[in-house]
Design a protein around this motif. Sequence first.
Motif, PDB file in Angstrom:
ATOM      1  N   HIS A 284      44.511  41.097  44.089  1.00 40.06           N
ATOM      2  CA  HIS A 284      43.688  41.234  42.880  1.00 40.06           C
ATOM      3  C   HIS A 284      43.455  39.859  42.265  1.00 40.06           C
ATOM      4  N   LEU A 285      42.260  39.630  41.785  1.00 39.99           N
ATOM      5  CA  LEU A 285      41.916  38.412  41.068  1.00 39.99           C
ATOM      6  C   LEU A 285      41.061  38.811  39.866  1.00 39.99           C
ATOM      7  N   LYS A 286      41.531  38.458  38.697  1.00 42.22           N
ATOM      8  CA  LYS A 286      40.843  38.833  37.447  1.00 42.22           C
ATOM      9  C   LYS A 286      40.602  40.342  37.375  1.00 42.22           C
ATOM     10  N   GLY A 287      41.590  41.099  37.854  1.00 48.42           N
ATOM     11  CA  GLY A 287      41.515  42.549  37.781  1.00 48.42           C
ATOM     12  C   GLY A 287      40.656  43.209  38.841  1.00 48.42           C
ATOM     13  N   GLN A 288      40.069  42.419  39.741  1.00 50.55           N
ATOM     14  CA  GLN A 288      39.201  42.949  40.784  1.00 50.55           C
ATOM     15  C   GLN A 288      39.874  42.837  42.158  1.00 50.55           C
ATOM     16  N   VAL A 289      39.603  43.816  43.019  1.00 53.76           N
ATOM     17  CA  VAL A 289      40.129  43.771  44.382  1.00 53.76           C
ATOM     18  C   VAL A 289      39.394  42.700  45.179  1.00 53.76           C
ATOM     19  N   VAL A 290      40.157  41.866  45.875  1.00 48.19           N
ATOM     20  CA  VAL A 290      39.595  40.855  46.768  1.00 48.19           C
ATOM     21  C   VAL A 290      40.240  41.024  48.143  1.00 48.19           C
TER      22      VAL A 290
ATOM     23  N   GLY B 155      32.516  44.363  45.889  1.00 47.19           N
ATOM     24  CA  GLY B 155      31.082  44.554  45.775  1.00 47.19           C
ATOM     25  C   GLY B 155      30.244  43.483  46.429  1.00 47.19           C
ATOM     26  N   LYS B 156      30.884  42.507  47.100  1.00 42.95           N
ATOM     27  CA  LYS B 156      30.135  41.417  47.737  1.00 42.95           C
ATOM     28  C   LYS B 156      30.420  41.366  49.232  1.00 42.95           C
TER      29      LYS B 156
END
Length: 316
Positions: free
Chosen positions: A237-243, A288-289
């Motif tokens: 997680h980075l800044k609350g987003q899955v990476v 999302g990317k």
Amino acid sequence: MTRVVFMGTPDFSVPILRQIIEDGYEVVGVVTQPDRPKGRKKEITPPPVKVEALKYSIPVIQPNKIRDPEELKEVLALNPDLVVTAAFGQILPKELLDAPKFGCINVHASLLPELRGGAPIHYAILQGKKKTGITIMYMVEKLDAGDILTQVEVEIGERDHVGSMHDKLSEVGAKLLSETMPLLLDGKLTPIKQNDNEASFAANIKREQEKIDWSRTGEEIYNQIRGLHPWPVAYTHLKGQVVKVWWGEKVAGTSKNPGEIIRLEEDGIVVSTGNNTAIKITELQPSGKKRMSAFDYLRGAGETISTGEILGDLNE
């Protein structure tokens, strides 16, 4: 001519089926899993083994459950002398195991009795093993527990991952089967019983195994990244987003805070771990990317990240 039924499903199985055909055996039928939805558009897609079988006009059977009496009857009607399986995905019932004159044999991607189960290639790398291999054994009703016919070791390199080992082991499996079948059919092999006390298991990967725990050592995290590449892929997680972390390298670096970004380099994001071996993330996929290099990420979507930030969900 020996009548062979081949049972397999994914890409791993395809070179093995092809080898049997090229060796001149009569493949009277191929049994594989049903067509399934695949990809974002959920398009119904045939298994790779089905696609290969149809190239040779071989009849294909796709049972939902091989133990279903009607579907089993269809397979038995092929009257095989030998059944060969490779990553089929279902345990065969006793009635089928007992039917062929020469039995049922399986091409398995580990050095049995190590790593019985559906994900032996993943676990060999996750566990940091330096070698794995192919085992050809008789099938029994117990998971990957039959007597061993032949076995060969394959080295795991420092930069090998599931994808590279998958391809190596598939080709090695095809070659070993080609050498094994004539000996089996001529009665020249002496099966060796497996020692169940030495058995280990490789169950299918679960979602929680994909999440990176940055408090582990750098070596363990590196093995996790390559042991899940190119599927199902490790994540953080980075800044609350899955990476998704597609690839990384071991580099020197330490911090009191595992998961801390300690350096931003031109080709990667250096993250501290639980020891003095850091991980430089070189390929990633933000939520999302698209999948991208760290170089591209740092010049686009990642422009706002900085050293001192912590990867991982602190609440987990």
